[in-house]
Design a protein around this motif. Structure first.
Motif, PDB file in Angstrom:
ATOM      1  N   VAL A   1      14.891  -1.333  -2.064  1.00  0.00           N
ATOM      2  CA  VAL A   1      13.907  -2.137  -2.785  1.00  0.00           C
ATOM      3  C   VAL A   1      12.653  -1.300  -2.993  1.00  0.00           C
ATOM      4  CG1 VAL A   1      12.469  -4.212  -2.701  1.00  0.00           C
ATOM      5  CG2 VAL A   1      14.837  -4.297  -1.885  1.00  0.00           C
ATOM      6  N   ALA A   2      12.405  -0.948  -4.240  1.00  0.00           N
ATOM      7  CA  ALA A   2      11.250  -0.115  -4.560  1.00  0.00           C
ATOM      8  C   ALA A   2       9.956  -0.833  -4.202  1.00  0.00           C
ATOM      9  CB  ALA A   2      11.257   0.237  -6.043  1.00  0.00           C
ATOM     10  N   HIS A   3       9.024  -0.083  -3.630  1.00  0.00           N
ATOM     11  CA  HIS A   3       7.687  -0.572  -3.263  1.00  0.00           C
ATOM     12  C   HIS A   3       7.752  -1.666  -2.202  1.00  0.00           C
ATOM     13  CE1 HIS A   3       7.476   1.191  -7.234  1.00  0.00           C
ATOM     14  NE2 HIS A   3       7.905   0.090  -7.805  1.00  0.00           N
ATOM     15  N   CYS A   4       8.922  -1.873  -1.613  1.00  0.00           N
ATOM     16  CA  CYS A   4       9.110  -2.965  -0.637  1.00  0.00           C
ATOM     17  C   CYS A   4       8.670  -4.313  -1.215  1.00  0.00           C
ATOM     18  CB  CYS A   4       8.369  -2.674   0.665  1.00  0.00           C
ATOM     19  SG  CYS A   4       9.055  -1.283   1.602  1.00  0.00           S
ATOM     20  N   ALA A   5       8.789  -4.464  -2.533  1.00  0.00           N
ATOM     21  CA  ALA A   5       8.434  -5.724  -3.207  1.00  0.00           C
ATOM     22  C   ALA A   5       7.024  -6.176  -2.835  1.00  0.00           C
ATOM     23  CB  ALA A   5       9.446  -6.818  -2.866  1.00  0.00           C
ATOM     24  N   SER A   6       6.090  -5.220  -2.794  1.00  0.00           N
ATOM     25  CA  SER A   6       4.765  -5.473  -2.213  1.00  0.00           C
ATOM     26  C   SER A   6       3.731  -6.049  -3.174  1.00  0.00           C
ATOM     27  CB  SER A   6       4.229  -4.171  -1.599  1.00  0.00           C
ATOM     28  OG  SER A   6       4.251  -3.119  -2.547  1.00  0.00           O
ATOM     29  N   MET A   7       4.172  -6.586  -4.309  1.00  0.00           N
ATOM     30  CA  MET A   7       3.212  -7.206  -5.223  1.00  0.00           C
ATOM     31  C   MET A   7       3.864  -8.413  -5.891  1.00  0.00           C
ATOM     32  SD  MET A   7       0.849  -5.385  -8.146  1.00  0.00           S
ATOM     33  CE  MET A   7       2.206  -4.802  -9.142  1.00  0.00           C
ATOM     34  N   GLY A   8       3.087  -9.485  -6.038  1.00  0.00           N
ATOM     35  CA  GLY A   8       3.563 -10.661  -6.756  1.00  0.00           C
ATOM     36  C   GLY A   8       4.151 -11.729  -5.850  1.00  0.00           C
ATOM     37  N   GLN A   9       4.569 -12.810  -6.486  1.00  0.00           N
ATOM     38  CA  GLN A   9       5.213 -13.923  -5.800  1.00  0.00           C
ATOM     39  C   GLN A   9       6.486 -14.306  -6.547  1.00  0.00           C
ATOM     40  OE1 GLN A   9       2.053 -16.949  -5.656  1.00  0.00           O
ATOM     41  NE2 GLN A   9       1.786 -16.465  -3.481  1.00  0.00           N
TER      42      GLN A   9
ATOM     43  N   ALA B   1      -2.050  -1.966  -1.606  1.00  0.00           N
ATOM     44  CA  ALA B   1      -2.484  -1.676  -0.241  1.00  0.00           C
ATOM     45  C   ALA B   1      -3.100  -2.925   0.385  1.00  0.00           C
ATOM     46  CB  ALA B   1      -3.496  -0.535  -0.241  1.00  0.00           C
ATOM     47  N   GLY B   2      -2.800  -3.158   1.623  1.00  0.00           N
ATOM     48  CA  GLY B   2      -3.300  -4.341   2.306  1.00  0.00           C
ATOM     49  C   GLY B   2      -2.308  -4.772   3.366  1.00  0.00           C
ATOM     50  N   PRO B   3      -2.085  -6.079   3.527  1.00  0.00           N
ATOM     51  CA  PRO B   3      -1.207  -6.570   4.599  1.00  0.00           C
ATOM     52  C   PRO B   3       0.205  -5.991   4.562  1.00  0.00           C
ATOM     53  CG  PRO B   3      -2.478  -8.377   3.665  1.00  0.00           C
ATOM     54  CD  PRO B   3      -2.747  -7.186   2.792  1.00  0.00           C
TER      55      PRO B   3
ATOM     56  N   SER C   1      -7.580   4.429  -4.614  1.00  0.00           N
ATOM     57  CA  SER C   1      -8.927   4.620  -4.081  1.00  0.00           C
ATOM     58  C   SER C   1      -8.824   4.953  -2.599  1.00  0.00           C
ATOM     59  CB  SER C   1      -9.780   3.364  -4.274  1.00  0.00           C
ATOM     60  OG  SER C   1     -10.989   3.480  -3.552  1.00  0.00           O
ATOM     61  N   VAL C   2      -9.132   6.192  -2.270  1.00  0.00           N
ATOM     62  CA  VAL C   2      -9.133   6.579  -0.860  1.00  0.00           C
ATOM     63  C   VAL C   2     -10.187   5.784  -0.102  1.00  0.00           C
ATOM     64  CG1 VAL C   2      -9.492   8.483   0.750  1.00  0.00           C
ATOM     65  CG2 VAL C   2      -8.271   8.882  -1.400  1.00  0.00           C
ATOM     66  N   ASP C   3     -11.327   5.532  -0.745  1.00  0.00           N
ATOM     67  CA  ASP C   3     -12.390   4.758  -0.092  1.00  0.00           C
ATOM     68  C   ASP C   3     -11.912   3.356   0.261  1.00  0.00           C
ATOM     69  OD1 ASP C   3     -14.145   6.876  -0.231  1.00  0.00           O
ATOM     70  OD2 ASP C   3     -15.087   6.206  -2.100  1.00  0.00           O
ATOM     71  N   TYR C   4     -11.098   2.764  -0.596  1.00  0.00           N
ATOM     72  CA  TYR C   4     -10.564   1.428  -0.313  1.00  0.00           C
ATOM     73  C   TYR C   4      -9.656   1.464   0.915  1.00  0.00           C
ATOM     74  CZ  TYR C   4      -8.076  -3.000  -0.987  1.00  0.00           C
ATOM     75  OH  TYR C   4      -7.523  -4.247  -0.811  1.00  0.00           O
ATOM     76  N   LEU C   5      -8.829   2.489   1.029  1.00  0.00           N
ATOM     77  CA  LEU C   5      -7.962   2.622   2.191  1.00  0.00           C
ATOM     78  C   LEU C   5      -8.775   2.850   3.459  1.00  0.00           C
ATOM     79  CD1 LEU C   5      -5.168   4.814   0.585  1.00  0.00           C
ATOM     80  CD2 LEU C   5      -5.006   2.399   1.184  1.00  0.00           C
ATOM     81  N   VAL C   6      -9.890   3.576   3.334  1.00  0.00           N
ATOM     82  CA  VAL C   6     -10.795   3.757   4.470  1.00  0.00           C
ATOM     83  C   VAL C   6     -11.385   2.402   4.879  1.00  0.00           C
ATOM     84  CG1 VAL C   6     -13.004   4.743   5.214  1.00  0.00           C
ATOM     85  CG2 VAL C   6     -11.349   6.159   3.958  1.00  0.00           C
ATOM     86  N   SER C   7     -11.771   1.595   3.891  1.00  0.00           N
ATOM     87  CA  SER C   7     -12.355   0.279   4.194  1.00  0.00           C
ATOM     88  C   SER C   7     -11.355  -0.638   4.891  1.00  0.00           C
ATOM     89  CB  SER C   7     -12.870  -0.388   2.909  1.00  0.00           C
ATOM     90  OG  SER C   7     -11.800  -0.867   2.107  1.00  0.00           O
ATOM     91  N   LEU C   8     -10.067  -0.433   4.623  1.00  0.00           N
ATOM     92  CA  LEU C   8      -9.021  -1.209   5.290  1.00  0.00           C
ATOM     93  C   LEU C   8      -8.660  -0.634   6.656  1.00  0.00           C
ATOM     94  CD1 LEU C   8      -6.555  -1.820   2.294  1.00  0.00           C
ATOM     95  CD2 LEU C   8      -8.232  -3.426   3.232  1.00  0.00           C
TER      96      LEU C   8
END
Length: 380
Positions: free
Chosen positions: A236-244, A289-291, A322-329
Motif C-alpha cells: 500500500v503506497a504511502h500507507c494510505a496516509s491521506m484522506g478518508q 506528516a503527522g500522526p 517543509s523540514v521546519d514543519y517536521l521539526v515542529s512536530l
C-alpha cells in the motif's frame, strides 16, 4: 516554490556527519528505492503519452501539476529532449547515493473502461512498460523496473507473464486514475496470475491528489482484501496516509474513517502478515506528516513489513515538503534542518533518504530493514 536544480553535491555535504550516519548499518547493495516515477514529455521514442489538458492553461490544475513534476525532476533540456533530461538528472541523483543502491522505475498504465477498452479521455498520462524496461536495462547499475498493467485488459494475464519474464519486479496501480476497482471480480484472473508468479502489486490507497480525476472510492484500503485473499502480496503506497474512506466492514453506507486507520486494521490481521505491506513514499510531505508518520515509526513490529520509497520526483517539488514543519512536530532534530535543506537543493533523492534515516518519534527510529528492500523484490 521552485527547485533550484543545483548540480552535484558539495564535498562538505557529501562527507557531512548527517549523511555518513544515514548509511551506518546499511548494505548499499540492499537499498532499493521502492517507489519512483519515470516521467517525461513524450519527445523521444519513449512512447510516453500526455493528455492535452495537462499541457494547456485552460486546465490550470492539471497544467500546474505537470510543471511542478518536471521542475521537481529538473527535467530541462536545451536540445528539446525532456525525456532524456529526466533520466539524466535521476542518474545524477543516484550518483549522490552509495554505489550499489538502486531505484525501482515505475511504468504507468492508461485508464480502461468497464468494457476493457482503452480510455484515452480519462488517461492523464501513460508511461509504457517497454520504456521502463529498456531504461532499466540500459542503466542496469542504477535501476530495476516495475510494470503497470490494467486488470480489465483482455490480455492482462499474458502481459503480466511477459513482464515477469522481462524482469519486472512488481506491478504499479493508481486505481482512481486507471479507472479500476480492486474489489471487482474482473480482477480475479489477474490476482490468480500475480499470486502464481509471486508478483507484488504496489497500489495507491487513500486520497489521490497527484493524478486528478477518477473515482476516489477505488482507493479504499479495504477494497484490497480481494487481492490479499487471493494470495497476492500487496504494497500500500504511502500507507494510505491521506484522506478518508467508507468503513466497508460496517456496510456500504458505513461511516467515513481515516484511510490510514483502515490500512492499520488490515495490517494488524494475522492472516495478512505475509501478504500486506506498506511503503513510506511521500509520508514526510506537509499534507501527510503527522500522526500516521509518527505511528509507523513507533510501531516497530510493523517495520519488517514497511518499504522505503522516495516517490521521486516529489521530494524535489518544493511546496510539498517543509523540514521546519517536521521539526515542529518533533520528528526531526532542529540542528539537522539546515543541512537537510541544503542537501535537498542539490539532491532531492538523497534528501529523502537522509531525512527518513533521522526521523524519531517516541524515542524510536525506522529500522534498517525498512531501507534494505531488495530481498522483498527478489523473493520470487
Amino acid at each position: 516554490m521552485w527547485n533550484p536544480c543545483r548540480i552535484g553535491l558539495p564535498l562538505w555535504l557529501a562527507r557531512h556527519e548527517l549523511v555518513r550516519a544515514a548509511w551506518e548499518g546499511l548494505d548499499p547493495a540492499q537499498v532499493w528505492d521502492a517507489h519512483a516515477h519515470l516521467l517525461g514529455a513524450g519527445d523521444s521514442a519513449s512512447g510516453i503519452y500526455i493528455n492535452p489538458r495537462m499541457q494547456s492553461l485552460a486546465s490550470p490544475a492539471h497544467y500546474a501539476r505537470r510543471m511542478f513534476f518536471l521542475n521537481g525532476a529538473c527535467a530541462y533540456s536545451i536540445d528539446g529532449n525532456v525525456d532524456g533530461a529526466y533520466v539524466r538528472r535521476l542518474l545524477q541523483a543516484l550518483d549522490g547515493m552509495r554505489r550499489g543502491s538502486k531505484l525501482l522505475l515505475f511504468a504507468f498504465e492508461r485508464a480502461y473502461g468497464e468494457d476493457g477498452k482503452r480510455d484515452d479521455e480519462h488517461t492523464n498520462f501513460h508511461v509504457p512498460d517497454a520504456y521502463a524496461r529498456e531504461t532499466a536495462r540500459e542503466y542496469a547499475r542504477y535501476f530495476e523496473w516495475v510494470a503497470s498493467i490494467h486488470p480489465y485488459r483482455s490480455d492482462c494475464v499474458a502481459a503480466l507473464e511477459q513482464a515477469r519474464k522481462d524482469g519486472a519486479r512488481a506491478v504499479k496501480w493508481i486505481p482512481s486514475a486507471m479507472g479500476m476497482d480492486p474489489a471487482s471480480p474482473r480482477c480475479d484472473r489477474f490476482y490468480e496470475a500475480a499470486a502464481r508468479l509471486k508478483m507484488p502489486i504496489i497500489t495507491h490507497a487513500g486520497l489521490e491528489r497527484a493524478v486528478l480525476g477518477g473515482n476516489q472510492d477505488y482507493g479504499n484500503p479495504l477494497r484490497l482484501r480481494r487481492a490479499l485473499d487471493a494470495g497476492v502480496r500487496v504494497v500500500v503506497a504511502h500507507c494510505a496516509s491521506m484522506g478518508q474512506d467508507i468503513d466497508l466492514d460496517k456496510g456500504p453506507n458505513g461511516p467515513l474513517v481515516d484511510s490510514f486507520e483502515l490500512f492499520s486494521r488490515l495490517l494488524d490481521l494475522p492472516q495478512y502478515e505475509r501478504r500486506l505491506f506498506g511503503d513510506l513514499s511521500a509520508m514526510t510531505q506537509i499534507n501527510r506528516a503527522g500522526p500516521a508518520l509518527a505511528k509507523v515509526i513507533e510501531r516497530t513490529e510493523w517495520h519488517a513489513r514497511l518499504l522505503n520509497g522516495s516517490d521521486y520526483p516529489l521530494p524535489g517539488v518544493m511546496p510539498l515538503f517543509s523540514v521546519d514543519y517536521l521539526v515542529s512536530l518533533k520528528l526531526v532534530e532542529e540542528s539537522a534542518a539546515p543541512v537537510l535543506r541544503e542537501i535537498r537543493a542539490h539532491n532531492p533523492l538523497l534528501f529523502d533518504f537522509v531525512l527518513k534515516r533521522h526521523l524519531r518519534s517516541g524515542g524510536k527510529a525506522l529500522s534498517n530493514s525498512v531501507f534494505e528492500t531488495r530481498s522483498f523484490f527478489e523473493a520470487a
